[in-house]
Design a protein around this motif. Sequence first.
Motif, PDB file in Angstrom:
ATOM      1  N   ALA A   1     -13.382  31.237   9.782  1.00  0.00           N
ATOM      2  CA  ALA A   1     -13.013  32.072   8.555  1.00  0.00           C
ATOM      3  C   ALA A   1     -13.649  33.503   9.354  1.00  0.00           C
ATOM      4  CB  ALA A   1     -13.569  31.860   7.254  1.00  0.00           C
ATOM      5  N   ASP A   2     -14.869  33.456   9.825  1.00  0.00           N
ATOM      6  CA  ASP A   2     -15.291  34.790  10.230  1.00  0.00           C
ATOM      7  C   ASP A   2     -14.369  35.306  11.270  1.00  0.00           C
ATOM      8  OD1 ASP A   2     -18.732  33.102  10.276  1.00  0.00           O
ATOM      9  OD2 ASP A   2     -17.390  34.123   8.719  1.00  0.00           O
ATOM     10  N   THR A   3     -13.916  34.682  12.095  1.00  0.00           N
ATOM     11  CA  THR A   3     -13.018  35.492  13.177  1.00  0.00           C
ATOM     12  C   THR A   3     -11.735  36.028  12.374  1.00  0.00           C
ATOM     13  OG1 THR A   3     -13.847  33.752  14.589  1.00  0.00           O
ATOM     14  CG2 THR A   3     -11.966  35.087  15.396  1.00  0.00           C
ATOM     15  N   ILE A   4     -11.323  35.244  11.529  1.00  0.00           N
ATOM     16  CA  ILE A   4      -9.885  35.615  11.099  1.00  0.00           C
ATOM     17  C   ILE A   4      -9.999  36.761   9.953  1.00  0.00           C
ATOM     18  CG2 ILE A   4      -7.965  34.520   9.762  1.00  0.00           C
ATOM     19  CD1 ILE A   4      -8.533  31.829  10.628  1.00  0.00           C
ATOM     20  N   THR A   5     -11.037  36.641   9.320  1.00  0.00           N
ATOM     21  CA  THR A   5     -10.951  37.350   8.016  1.00  0.00           C
ATOM     22  C   THR A   5     -10.868  39.045   8.245  1.00  0.00           C
ATOM     23  OG1 THR A   5     -11.946  35.864   6.773  1.00  0.00           O
ATOM     24  CG2 THR A   5     -11.860  37.890   5.648  1.00  0.00           C
ATOM     25  N   PRO A   6     -11.766  39.347   9.531  1.00  0.00           N
ATOM     26  CA  PRO A   6     -11.659  40.783   9.511  1.00  0.00           C
ATOM     27  C   PRO A   6     -10.299  40.974  10.190  1.00  0.00           C
ATOM     28  CG  PRO A   6     -13.640  39.510  10.725  1.00  0.00           C
ATOM     29  CD  PRO A   6     -12.697  38.720  10.084  1.00  0.00           C
ATOM     30  N   VAL A   7      -9.782  40.334  11.125  1.00  0.00           N
ATOM     31  CA  VAL A   7      -8.509  40.737  11.749  1.00  0.00           C
ATOM     32  C   VAL A   7      -7.552  40.797  10.722  1.00  0.00           C
ATOM     33  CG1 VAL A   7      -6.706  39.943  13.312  1.00  0.00           C
ATOM     34  CG2 VAL A   7      -9.172  39.260  13.850  1.00  0.00           C
ATOM     35  N   LEU A   8      -7.473  39.816   9.637  1.00  0.00           N
ATOM     36  CA  LEU A   8      -6.452  40.037   8.658  1.00  0.00           C
ATOM     37  C   LEU A   8      -6.616  41.387   8.078  1.00  0.00           C
ATOM     38  CD1 LEU A   8      -6.234  36.584   7.216  1.00  0.00           C
ATOM     39  CD2 LEU A   8      -4.711  37.682   8.639  1.00  0.00           C
ATOM     40  N   GLU A   9      -7.991  41.706   7.583  1.00  0.00           N
ATOM     41  CA  GLU A   9      -8.208  42.971   6.881  1.00  0.00           C
ATOM     42  C   GLU A   9      -7.689  44.074   7.760  1.00  0.00           C
ATOM     43  OE1 GLU A   9     -12.319  41.659   4.631  1.00  0.00           O
ATOM     44  OE2 GLU A   9     -12.331  43.591   5.918  1.00  0.00           O
ATOM     45  N   ARG A  10      -8.172  44.118   8.822  1.00  0.00           N
ATOM     46  CA  ARG A  10      -7.680  45.417   9.660  1.00  0.00           C
ATOM     47  C   ARG A  10      -6.187  45.387   9.888  1.00  0.00           C
ATOM     48  NH1 ARG A  10     -10.896  44.479  14.659  1.00  0.00           N
ATOM     49  NH2 ARG A  10      -9.156  43.606  15.602  1.00  0.00           N
ATOM     50  N   MET A  11      -5.496  44.124   9.963  1.00  0.00           N
ATOM     51  CA  MET A  11      -3.983  44.346  10.121  1.00  0.00           C
ATOM     52  C   MET A  11      -3.365  44.596   8.698  1.00  0.00           C
ATOM     53  SD  MET A  11      -3.347  43.449  13.164  1.00  0.00           S
ATOM     54  CE  MET A  11      -1.683  43.029  12.818  1.00  0.00           C
ATOM     55  N   GLY A  12      -4.163  44.553   7.818  1.00  0.00           N
ATOM     56  CA  GLY A  12      -3.592  44.621   6.210  1.00  0.00           C
ATOM     57  C   GLY A  12      -2.672  43.320   5.865  1.00  0.00           C
ATOM     58  N   LEU A  13      -3.029  42.556   6.446  1.00  0.00           N
ATOM     59  CA  LEU A  13      -1.907  41.021   6.175  1.00  0.00           C
ATOM     60  C   LEU A  13      -2.901  40.102   5.133  1.00  0.00           C
ATOM     61  CD1 LEU A  13      -1.160  40.266   9.764  1.00  0.00           C
ATOM     62  CD2 LEU A  13       0.285  41.332   8.010  1.00  0.00           C
ATOM     63  N   GLU A  14      -1.810  39.683   4.370  1.00  0.00           N
ATOM     64  CA  GLU A  14      -2.634  38.835   3.278  1.00  0.00           C
ATOM     65  C   GLU A  14      -1.629  37.673   3.370  1.00  0.00           C
ATOM     66  OE1 GLU A  14      -2.643  40.592  -0.359  1.00  0.00           O
ATOM     67  OE2 GLU A  14      -4.060  42.199   0.253  1.00  0.00           O
ATOM     68  N   PRO A  15      -1.578  36.835   4.376  1.00  0.00           N
ATOM     69  CA  PRO A  15      -0.778  35.739   4.233  1.00  0.00           C
ATOM     70  C   PRO A  15      -1.561  34.248   3.764  1.00  0.00           C
ATOM     71  CG  PRO A  15      -1.687  35.928   6.503  1.00  0.00           C
ATOM     72  CD  PRO A  15      -2.003  36.930   5.666  1.00  0.00           C
ATOM     73  N   THR A  16      -0.949  33.128   3.503  1.00  0.00           N
ATOM     74  CA  THR A  16      -1.670  32.145   3.168  1.00  0.00           C
ATOM     75  C   THR A  16      -2.017  31.471   4.382  1.00  0.00           C
ATOM     76  OG1 THR A  16      -0.106  31.991   1.072  1.00  0.00           O
ATOM     77  CG2 THR A  16      -1.863  30.099   1.679  1.00  0.00           C
ATOM     78  N   VAL A  17      -3.401  31.378   4.608  1.00  0.00           N
ATOM     79  CA  VAL A  17      -3.745  30.760   6.029  1.00  0.00           C
ATOM     80  C   VAL A  17      -4.151  29.592   5.842  1.00  0.00           C
ATOM     81  CG1 VAL A  17      -5.258  31.217   7.928  1.00  0.00           C
ATOM     82  CG2 VAL A  17      -4.471  33.056   6.593  1.00  0.00           C
ATOM     83  N   ALA A  18      -3.801  28.751   6.479  1.00  0.00           N
ATOM     84  CA  ALA A  18      -4.429  27.148   6.601  1.00  0.00           C
ATOM     85  C   ALA A  18      -5.225  27.191   8.052  1.00  0.00           C
ATOM     86  CB  ALA A  18      -3.057  26.195   6.609  1.00  0.00           C
ATOM     87  N   LEU A  19      -6.227  26.410   7.998  1.00  0.00           N
ATOM     88  CA  LEU A  19      -7.026  26.265   9.040  1.00  0.00           C
ATOM     89  C   LEU A  19      -6.898  24.955   9.709  1.00  0.00           C
ATOM     90  CD1 LEU A  19     -10.162  27.715   7.221  1.00  0.00           C
ATOM     91  CD2 LEU A  19      -8.816  29.084   8.912  1.00  0.00           C
ATOM     92  N   ASP A  20      -6.561  25.325  10.800  1.00  0.00           N
ATOM     93  CA  ASP A  20      -6.293  23.879  11.831  1.00  0.00           C
ATOM     94  C   ASP A  20      -7.407  24.069  12.947  1.00  0.00           C
ATOM     95  OD1 ASP A  20      -3.839  22.719  14.184  1.00  0.00           O
ATOM     96  OD2 ASP A  20      -5.357  21.864  13.021  1.00  0.00           O
ATOM     97  N   ILE A  21      -8.498  23.498  12.323  1.00  0.00           N
ATOM     98  CA  ILE A  21      -9.631  23.879  12.869  1.00  0.00           C
ATOM     99  C   ILE A  21      -9.902  23.037  14.443  1.00  0.00           C
ATOM    100  CG2 ILE A  21     -12.278  23.219  12.995  1.00  0.00           C
ATOM    101  CD1 ILE A  21     -11.553  25.254  11.322  1.00  0.00           C
ATOM    102  N   ASP A  22      -9.416  21.681  14.299  1.00  0.00           N
ATOM    103  CA  ASP A  22      -9.225  21.157  15.438  1.00  0.00           C
ATOM    104  C   ASP A  22      -8.046  21.006  16.369  1.00  0.00           C
ATOM    105  OD1 ASP A  22      -8.809  17.940  13.729  1.00  0.00           O
ATOM    106  OD2 ASP A  22      -7.634  19.719  13.662  1.00  0.00           O
TER     107      ASP A  22
END
Lengths: 348, 1032
Positions: free
Chosen positions: B948-969
């Motif tokens: 989440a820490d990596t993703i969230t700022p990027v989404l914010e910066r891009m102005g995107l709000e998709p429904t994100v599912a985390l495929d951690i492995d």
Amino acid sequence: MTSNMHRGSLVLLLALTPILCGVDRAAAQLPELRSGEVVPRDIREMYERGLKYLALQQSPEGGWQGSQGGPGVDGLCVMCFLACGEDPNYGIYADNVQKGVQAVLRAQNKSTGYYGNSMYHHGFAMLAMAEAYGAVDDRQWSGHGEQLPSIGASLELAVRSAVTSQKKNQLGAWRYSPDSNDADTSVSGAVLVGLLAARNAGIEVPDESIDRAIAYYKSMTSDSGQVAYAGMGGFDNSPARISIGSLVYAIARRKDIPQYEATVRNLSENLEAPANGYTEYTRYYRAQALFQGDYEAWQKWNRLLVRTLKESQNPDGSFQGDFGPELGTSMSLLSLALNYRFLPIYER
Amino acid sequence: MPHSQQQRRLSRATLLACLLAAWTTEAVRGQIFQLQVAQPAVVAPAQPVELPEQTEGQADTTRPRLELQTGDYFSGSLAPYDQPGKIAWQADALSEPLVFPLGAAAAVQFPLVPTNVPTQGEFGVELLAGDVLFGAVEELTADTLTLATEQFGTLHINRSEVRGIERWGALNRVIYMGPAGMQDWLWQGGKQAFKSRGGRLEAELPGTIALTGHPVPGNCLIELELSWRRKADFSVRLASSGRMWQDMANAVQGLWRQQPANQNDQQDAGAAFELTTVRDYVVLVSEGADAADVAVVGSLSDKRRKLHLQIRVNPAAGTIAVYSPTGNRLAEIACPLDAIPLAGGVIELTNRRGDVRLDRLVIRDTIAGPPIDLSQPGIHVQPSGGDPLVVEELTIERDGDAAVVRMPQQDEPLPLAQLARIDFSRRESASDDDEAEQKNEPVAGDDPVPGDIAADDPAARFDVRVATQSGLRLHGDWNSVSEDAVTLSRAGIAESFSIPLVDLQAVEVLGGDSPASHRMQPRGELVGGGVECRGALVGAKEDPRAAAGQLVWRPLRSQTASPLRSDFSGRITYVVKQTPEIPERPGARRRPNPVIDFLRSLSSVAPAGAAAPAKQPVGDQLLWLKTGDRISCRVTSIDESGVHFTSSMVEAKFVPHELVKAWDRAPGVAPAPLDERKMARLLTLPRMQRNNPPRHVLQSTDGDYLRARLLSATDETVEVEQRLETRRIPVDRVARIIWLDKPEDRQADRDDEADPGDNGDAAVADAADQPGDSTAEDEPDDAEPGVGPLIQAVRSDGVRLTLRFEQLVDGVIGGRREALGAAHVDLKQVDELLLGDAIADAAAENPFGQWQLTSAPNPRYLTESGEPAAAAGQEAGLVGQPAPDFRLKLLAGGEFQLEKTRGKVVVLEFWATWCGFCMQAMPRVAEIVDSYPEGDVVSIAVNLREDADTITPVLERMGLEPTVALDIDGATAEKFQVTGLPQTVIVGADGNVANVFVGAGLRFDEQLRAGIDAALAAARGESAPADEASAQ
């Protein structure tokens, strides 16, 4: 630093030579070369049509918003105007140039110096600013009440941003994000060329940064001149990457290394090889790489280029491309811009 | 004259031997066929048998046809005309009627209309020349017979014209009278040998026809008239009922080889009789299972090539006898009983190695005795009941209510109702054959073959002989033609006949001019549109229409000329192509001979680019255009826009490259032959050169080939670019330059799309389609501006020029050709003129058509499963398979499980923050998905291995709000075979993977949209619209 006789490897800069010599040209004149020869008319006409298209597409804020938008795109478009030989401050495209440069400056993160939202944008914007630096008079811009940095200041900040990103990177190169920990030769090409252009423009760029980047490229270049993409998987044939590799070696003044020879040889022996996708992008780099590497090969290839562009230019002057007409047009024009010079620069 | 018994036996024995020998060599004899016996017993007008398609002649049988003595023919219709001695014909191919002198015509044939109604009437009046008129006899005076006919009204006939009067159907019931065309005849064997001409059946090839539908009773009288032109080698047979004709299928297929029908020869019960020619004799044979008999009927005469006999089969007496028309018995044989047709036999006519024509066949069911011996003078009267009489004089007149036959020698007049037949003896009739009889020859008939040398023949008095659809046969003089009827007059009949045009079946012109007698110099032969005729194009001096864009044609023998119809399609041939020398018989038309046709076809196919025979002036070059034209010219220079030349044929001096197909600098030089492999190699475009393909092939005088791009040419050098190098070649080393078509497809580029390509990077690479591309080069539109028809002139030297005809003046055709300007061709040099469709057909056989580049095939990339990569969006082995289920945590909290979305269309986007293209693709996907009604499409962005820490700022910066599912492995990505980012997967409502897109290239948006549309449509149960995206 404004006055330079030696500009970056990019030919575009040479078009500005008349200005550097202090000749103030107000009206449009046939772009002349050092040698005094004139650019062939069909090329000129093509180029001007393309410029007209770009001029029309430019937004009131100065940027180009196509399917790809951002300071990198704006920068490439600005370079097209710079390369034609018109005076960027008083010529017919002066307005376009200035607005475009301002758009790029505006897109820079004031604290990090990062142009736009991807290192692609950062690299191309840096390059454009480096070309504009010293040519475009930014001293008396009346903005919209905003405070825009000077081009020089902006460039310095941008260089620092790129270097910082590289420091964090274990491979010594760059990827999409400033925080990326991996690298690929395509993004790195954009950034490295921008850095080298900035260095040639007089901005301080640490040598080790350049060296580290060149080392990365060397590690990605095969004996046959193929340049890998990102270290995963093998070397598939990409004239674009080979051109990037060749170009960075050339303008980093590392023509001594075998990898440089390999890439140049690969390019000049495969002049007709089609692009492996990304036609305009490949064209953009191949023009410069050939020009730097093998002038005769460039001449032959250029003939083919002119023929191809003539057939593919749209009636409105644009060139279609994978990433939209703005990028397609600007990259195609820039590949053509090498015609505005016949003598290779920096022939050693 | 009958032989003595002794002589007879001897000659019989000899002849039997000859006959047996002759029979075994008969090709026809080997044929065993089976006859289909028509319905017996009922002798009502026979229903015509259901026939397979049998053609009369070669032309279109649905149109009437005029045939000239010269062999030319015209499909069309009779045109009204009222001058006697001429016939006017409106040919389908021409716009105005042609007028021919009647003697120039040979026949007019009309399409067969099978009619059931035979002509009926109370009495049949047989005239000289064999015509029979039906009607009610009203009166017979010393001079005139008055006959009331249905068709022609009341006729007054000169008594001297009448040969006999017969109550129709009384005595000898007529089973068949004809022939009137092929309609009752079935043919069998290979090419149909028999053709109908003027109703008569003639053959020049071996073949057999049989009269079906008219079963011949055992007790019969058969009147036969046959003639021939060259050689008599035929037989007429009355076959017994045991034989069946072969399945009509064989006949229809026209097999050359005879299929042995049944192996049951035993069923072959023999023939009641066979009248056959054996060298110079006519022989009568009867053959049963155990016994046979044979007799010589007479010898064939060279002068009178005809046979007119009556054959009587008398089962009661067990004999078959042959009589002359005057009643002389010529031969008689014993007929084995088992050979007599009981249920009805079939008449067969077989032509062997000569030619034969069946002029007349009348089959009667005899109740009475043998034919009357008409050599006795007097009038023979046959009452219905009672004995025949011979009287000297006879009249028929009204006596009260009824008519009676008054014979001065008889006391009582005979009521007409009781009259069966009256025969006027030959001596009373106009012409006679005494001498023929005394010479011991088979009696010649009274109507010899028209055109024959035979003289003194009643039919020769008349202009024409007309056969009607209803079976009537009449001789007469051609008077006039109106809109709907033909009017004939006839010497000996006061009134003229009007025969409706619809009733005409054939008109035969008698005594026409022989073809050799008019030696007008024909210029050419016009073929097409139902016309085949010789003649000439008329120039403007004779007919001003020829200067107004109309092709005016005057056929040989025609007195008028007519413009060709504007839609005419065919050719005018001036010089026939080289064919092996086949001597034609004089006066014979060209008829289909398979051997000749085959030989002709061999020689008329020109090898690709073959050199023309050196007929053109030395130094002349040929320019081949894409339009199919080949013009002789001298090329002065070539530059980047086109070819500059001078030509005496056309006005233009320049033609652009797009129109040029080849330049033959040295037409006399034959091209070096290239075998297929070398040719394929020469024309294969390597992938490397796809962006810069060679546009031309140069052929040197030595036979070398060079692929290059022609830059320019002067009269000294040719400059080409090869692999980006410029080369100069002395022009005299160049024999030919061929312009290549552009490589045909962009398939290669589309193949690139299927390439999984770079790892981690957007792999879908739409090759940039150059906007200016044209695909296959179309034939230039032949919608030429202009007035006249489009014609193509073909010269013997290979020059071929198409132009829009404008005028023909002084033997020079002038016209206009788009792109070439005014053009002209001298008719003297023209071999052939093509018109209409023939031009397109000629253009289709483009000798340089094979000179096309084909791209070398792209290597095909295999997917992980080893299957070849398919079209975009359908590559992965996933497509069509059930989507692997997964459950992932969502960035915003909560969980997502794919199974739970069953019933909805789901778009899964695999992405990562470090993937620049994902950043670019995500907003596009969001936009597309949002454009659908809320809830229709579920969109999940599956992030690969980031937190989440990596993703969230990027989404914010891009102005995107998709429904994100985390495929951690990364397990989910692996399930979905994600090898490159971004990867977008559409899962249909049924839970199956519908599309997989790797990367997001230029067409991604439309492809995604199309995929979602299709999935939604499938979900709704509709059939999906053609999925362009997946087909890409």
